[in-house]
Design a protein around this motif. Structure first.
Motif, PDB file in Angstrom:
ATOM      1  N   ASN A  41       0.805  -1.217   0.000  1.00 43.94           N
ATOM      2  CA  ASN A  41       0.000   0.000   0.000  1.00 43.94           C
ATOM      3  C   ASN A  41       0.839   1.269   0.000  1.00 43.94           C
ATOM      4  O   ASN A  41       0.414   2.302  -0.514  1.00 43.94           O
ATOM      5  N   ILE A  42       2.009   1.202   0.611  1.00 47.73           N
ATOM      6  CA  ILE A  42       2.828   2.397   0.783  1.00 47.73           C
ATOM      7  C   ILE A  42       4.278   2.067   0.426  1.00 47.73           C
ATOM      8  O   ILE A  42       4.809   1.037   0.856  1.00 47.73           O
ATOM      9  N   ILE A  43       4.914   2.936  -0.348  1.00 49.84           N
ATOM     10  CA  ILE A  43       6.335   2.813  -0.665  1.00 49.84           C
ATOM     11  C   ILE A  43       7.020   4.101  -0.191  1.00 49.84           C
ATOM     12  O   ILE A  43       6.681   5.191  -0.660  1.00 49.84           O
ATOM     13  N   VAL A  44       7.959   3.975   0.721  1.00 51.82           N
ATOM     14  CA  VAL A  44       8.703   5.131   1.239  1.00 51.82           C
ATOM     15  C   VAL A  44      10.034   5.192   0.497  1.00 51.82           C
ATOM     16  O   VAL A  44      10.816   4.238   0.543  1.00 51.82           O
ATOM     17  N   VAL A  45      10.281   6.301  -0.193  1.00 55.24           N
ATOM     18  CA  VAL A  45      11.451   6.391  -1.072  1.00 55.24           C
ATOM     19  C   VAL A  45      12.492   7.392  -0.569  1.00 55.24           C
ATOM     20  O   VAL A  45      13.462   7.695  -1.272  1.00 55.24           O
ATOM     21  N   GLY A  46      12.337   7.901   0.643  1.00 51.28           N
ATOM     22  CA  GLY A  46      13.321   8.824   1.195  1.00 51.28           C
ATOM     23  C   GLY A  46      14.618   8.111   1.539  1.00 51.28           C
ATOM     24  O   GLY A  46      14.615   6.935   1.922  1.00 51.28           O
ATOM     25  N   VAL A  47      15.747   8.813   1.405  1.00 50.94           N
ATOM     26  CA  VAL A  47      17.047   8.209   1.689  1.00 50.94           C
ATOM     27  C   VAL A  47      17.258   8.133   3.198  1.00 50.94           C
ATOM     28  O   VAL A  47      16.472   8.650   3.992  1.00 50.94           O
ATOM     29  N   MET A  48      18.350   7.488   3.599  1.00 52.10           N
ATOM     30  CA  MET A  48      18.675   7.331   5.006  1.00 52.10           C
ATOM     31  C   MET A  48      18.829   8.675   5.703  1.00 52.10           C
ATOM     32  O   MET A  48      19.139   9.691   5.088  1.00 52.10           O
ATOM     33  N   ARG A  49      18.559   8.666   7.020  1.00 51.97           N
ATOM     34  CA  ARG A  49      18.704   9.824   7.891  1.00 51.97           C
ATOM     35  C   ARG A  49      17.702  10.929   7.577  1.00 51.97           C
ATOM     36  O   ARG A  49      17.963  12.109   7.766  1.00 51.97           O
ATOM     37  N   LEU A 186      25.796   8.393  -0.849  1.00 48.56           N
ATOM     38  CA  LEU A 186      26.806   9.381  -0.472  1.00 48.56           C
ATOM     39  C   LEU A 186      28.005   9.431  -1.399  1.00 48.56           C
ATOM     40  O   LEU A 186      28.930  10.216  -1.172  1.00 48.56           O
ATOM     41  N   GLY A 187      28.041   8.581  -2.425  1.00 44.45           N
ATOM     42  CA  GLY A 187      29.185   8.556  -3.327  1.00 44.45           C
ATOM     43  C   GLY A 187      29.934   7.246  -3.226  1.00 44.45           C
ATOM     44  O   GLY A 187      29.956   6.596  -2.179  1.00 44.45           O
ATOM     45  N   ALA A 188      30.563   6.846  -4.330  1.00 46.84           N
ATOM     46  CA  ALA A 188      31.187   5.524  -4.418  1.00 46.84           C
ATOM     47  C   ALA A 188      32.254   5.304  -3.359  1.00 46.84           C
ATOM     48  O   ALA A 188      32.463   4.188  -2.894  1.00 46.84           O
ATOM     49  N   ARG A 206      20.109  16.168  -3.118  1.00 46.19           N
ATOM     50  CA  ARG A 206      19.226  17.036  -3.905  1.00 46.19           C
ATOM     51  C   ARG A 206      18.720  16.327  -5.155  1.00 46.19           C
ATOM     52  O   ARG A 206      17.537  16.424  -5.521  1.00 46.19           O
ATOM     53  N   LYS A 207      19.632  15.624  -5.842  1.00 53.36           N
ATOM     54  CA  LYS A 207      19.238  14.939  -7.084  1.00 53.36           C
ATOM     55  C   LYS A 207      18.161  13.901  -6.818  1.00 53.36           C
ATOM     56  O   LYS A 207      17.192  13.779  -7.585  1.00 53.36           O
ATOM     57  N   HIS A 208      18.323  13.125  -5.759  1.00 51.34           N
ATOM     58  CA  HIS A 208      17.333  12.091  -5.451  1.00 51.34           C
ATOM     59  C   HIS A 208      15.966  12.716  -5.194  1.00 51.34           C
ATOM     60  O   HIS A 208      14.956  12.304  -5.800  1.00 51.34           O
ATOM     61  N   ASN A 209      15.909  13.715  -4.334  1.00 51.68           N
ATOM     62  CA  ASN A 209      14.624  14.319  -3.982  1.00 51.68           C
ATOM     63  C   ASN A 209      13.983  15.008  -5.189  1.00 51.68           C
ATOM     64  O   ASN A 209      12.771  14.892  -5.415  1.00 51.68           O
ATOM     65  N   TYR A 214       9.972  15.070  -9.654  1.00 48.82           N
ATOM     66  CA  TYR A 214       9.758  15.281 -11.086  1.00 48.82           C
ATOM     67  C   TYR A 214       9.053  14.068 -11.709  1.00 48.82           C
ATOM     68  O   TYR A 214       8.116  14.222 -12.508  1.00 48.82           O
ATOM     69  N   ALA A 215       9.508  12.852 -11.356  1.00 47.70           N
ATOM     70  CA  ALA A 215       8.967  11.645 -11.981  1.00 47.70           C
ATOM     71  C   ALA A 215       7.521  11.381 -11.589  1.00 47.70           C
ATOM     72  O   ALA A 215       6.737  10.854 -12.393  1.00 47.70           O
TER      73      ALA A 215
END
Length: 456
Positions: A41-49, A186-188, A206-209, A214-215
């Motif tokens: 029912n719910i998908i949470v797509v926020g990153v850690m922290r 956080l980067g490779a 910023r890019k993720h959010n 946008y999508a």
């Protein structure tokens, strides 16, 4: 609504009335309704922290009990390994999230697009927070990781990861999921250096959010309501309950501040308790690690044996082979391998699985360093006593004076004071027996070599 597990298109409720009610028909309706209730029912797509732990508890208070979160990685790491290797199908994701009402946490947010496409009728929540606060939280978690033993697996270099993959492949696949989530966010090289690169981390955030918004901008669910909620947990119950169509509970909105940097650490509220139980020594995961380690050490022993036999056979054709030396070398290697198994197996029985390998490697490095110090110290002693003819009492007194001076200096620097560390009578008894033993050892060096003295 739709049957999420089967991926079938939604069926209008009027379709159920086209057939006269019968026992089989009613059973089919009940089955479809049950499947709909069990779907995601719910998908949470926020990153850690970004308040995921707080949201997890809030959703439980709203009645969502089947939540897939990062604690469940320990039971699905084999499936996530397929995802990381680009070998996953939709069925793989369905098997990972089977029976879940809510999907959230690492590494789900790394693959949010595939998950949202798989469950098109699910509502999506993007957790966000002030960017400065987010980076400070991430930086603090990374600092804890560098100073805490359980964080060691996430910071392994190439050699340790290869050892990890050979000795305990299941443990390696589990840790790889955690490393992937951190590197994606956080980067490779976020965990490899001295600290997280602030520009790269902030840019990734910023890019993720921005991309999620946008999508999913303008998309609606089957009831015409917005599909996406951009949510800051500091806003409390109202926007969350309004988005989910739930009544605001009388409970105070939960706040989780002590968030672990990886699944399995203890935290207030007990959210991670089930995960820690699954990593316990007598868990299925712990037993699997022991079985893999034992099998791979046997394979390594056979490989070493085959290599040594091949070397002996090759040298036997051209020169005299010091069989005794090769036999001793072989026994040393086998003994070391056996000790590796004994130590790690013992640790698996006593500590959570995630810290087994770093603790074992740390123990062997300490033991190796001690042995190297003792051997080099003994060789120098033998040279001083036998070759230079220095009197044993003088050597004893000078070495002890040097040791006391170094210890006193260390205590002054680290603790700003001098302490004896033991009752004076106990210290005197220890000092006397230690000096006598050392003097006896020096006297022995006049008659036997250092290795013989050590063995004696």
């Amino acid at each position: 609504d739709e049957d999420d597990q089967l991926g079938q298109p939604s069926m209008p409720s009027t379709a159920y009335t086209l057939k006269p009610p019968g026992e089989k028909h009613m059973d089919r309706i009940a089955t479809l309704c049950e499947e709909e209730q069990e779907g995601v029912n719910i998908i949470v797509v926020g990153v850690m922290r970004t308040g995921l732990r707080t949201l997890h508890r809030a959703l439980r208070n709203l009645g969502y009990s089947n939540i897939y979160d990062q604690e469940d990685i320990v039971s699905t790491y084999d499936l996530w390994d397929q995802v990381l290797r680009n070998k996953a199908s939709d069925d793989c994701f369905r098997n990972i999230f089977q029976g879940s009402e809510v999907i959230m946490g690492m590494p789900t947010f790394c693959f949010w697009e595939q998950v949202v496409q798989l469950y098109p009728n699910a509502r999506v929540i993007l957790t966000v927070r002030n960017e400065d606060g987010w980076f400070e939280s991430v930086r603090h978690a990374e600092e804890l990781m560098h100073n805490d033993l359980p964080g060691a697996p996430l910071r392994y270099g190439f050699a340790m990861q290869r050892l990890e993959a050979y000795l305990m492949p299941s443990y390696h696949r589990f840790c790889e999921v955690l490393r992937f989530a951190w590197a994606t966010t956080l980067g490779a090289h976020a965990l490899a250096g001295e600290g997280i690169n602030e520009s790269i981390a902030r840019s990734s955030y910023r890019k993720h959010n921005s991309y999620v918004q946008y999508a999913l901008d303008g998309q609606a669910d089957t009831q015409g309501k917005p599909k996406l909620l951009v949510y800051d947990v500091s806003d409390g119950w109202e926007p969350l309950c309004d988005f989910l169509g739930k009544d605001i509970p009388e409970l105070e909105f939960p706040i989780v501040k002590n968030v672990p940097y990886f699944p399995g650490q203890q935290m207030r509220g007990g959210v991670s308790a089930s995960f820690e139980q699954m990593l316990a020594p007598d868990s299925q995961f712990g037993m699997r690690i022991r079985e893999e380690m034992r099998a791979n050490l046997v394979k390594g022993t056979l490989a070493v044996t085959a290599i040594l036999v091949s070397i002996v056979a090759l040298l036997a054709r051209t020169a005299d082979v010091p069989v005794a030396l090769i036999a001793i070398a072989y026994l040393v290697v086998i003994a070391a391998g056996w000790n590796v198994y004994v130590v790690i197996s013992g640790l698996v029985l006593k500590v959570p699985a995630l810290v087994v390998l770093p603790m074992a490697v740390k123990s062997f490095l300490i033991a190796g360093a001690l042995q190297a110090c003792l051997l080099s110290y003994g060789v120098l002693k033998e040279m001083l006593v036998v070759q230079d003819g220095i009197a044993s009492p003088l050597l004893v007194l000078s070495s002890r004076f040097g040791a006391i001076s170094c210890s006193a200096a260390f205590l002054l620097v680290t603790e700003r004071r001098l302490t004896l560390g033991a009752p004076i009578l106990s210290m005197a008894a220890f000092a006397f027996t230690n000096e006598a033993s050392t003097w006896a050892g020096y006297e022995m060096l006049k008659y036997v070599s250092f290795p013989v003295s050590v063995l004696a």
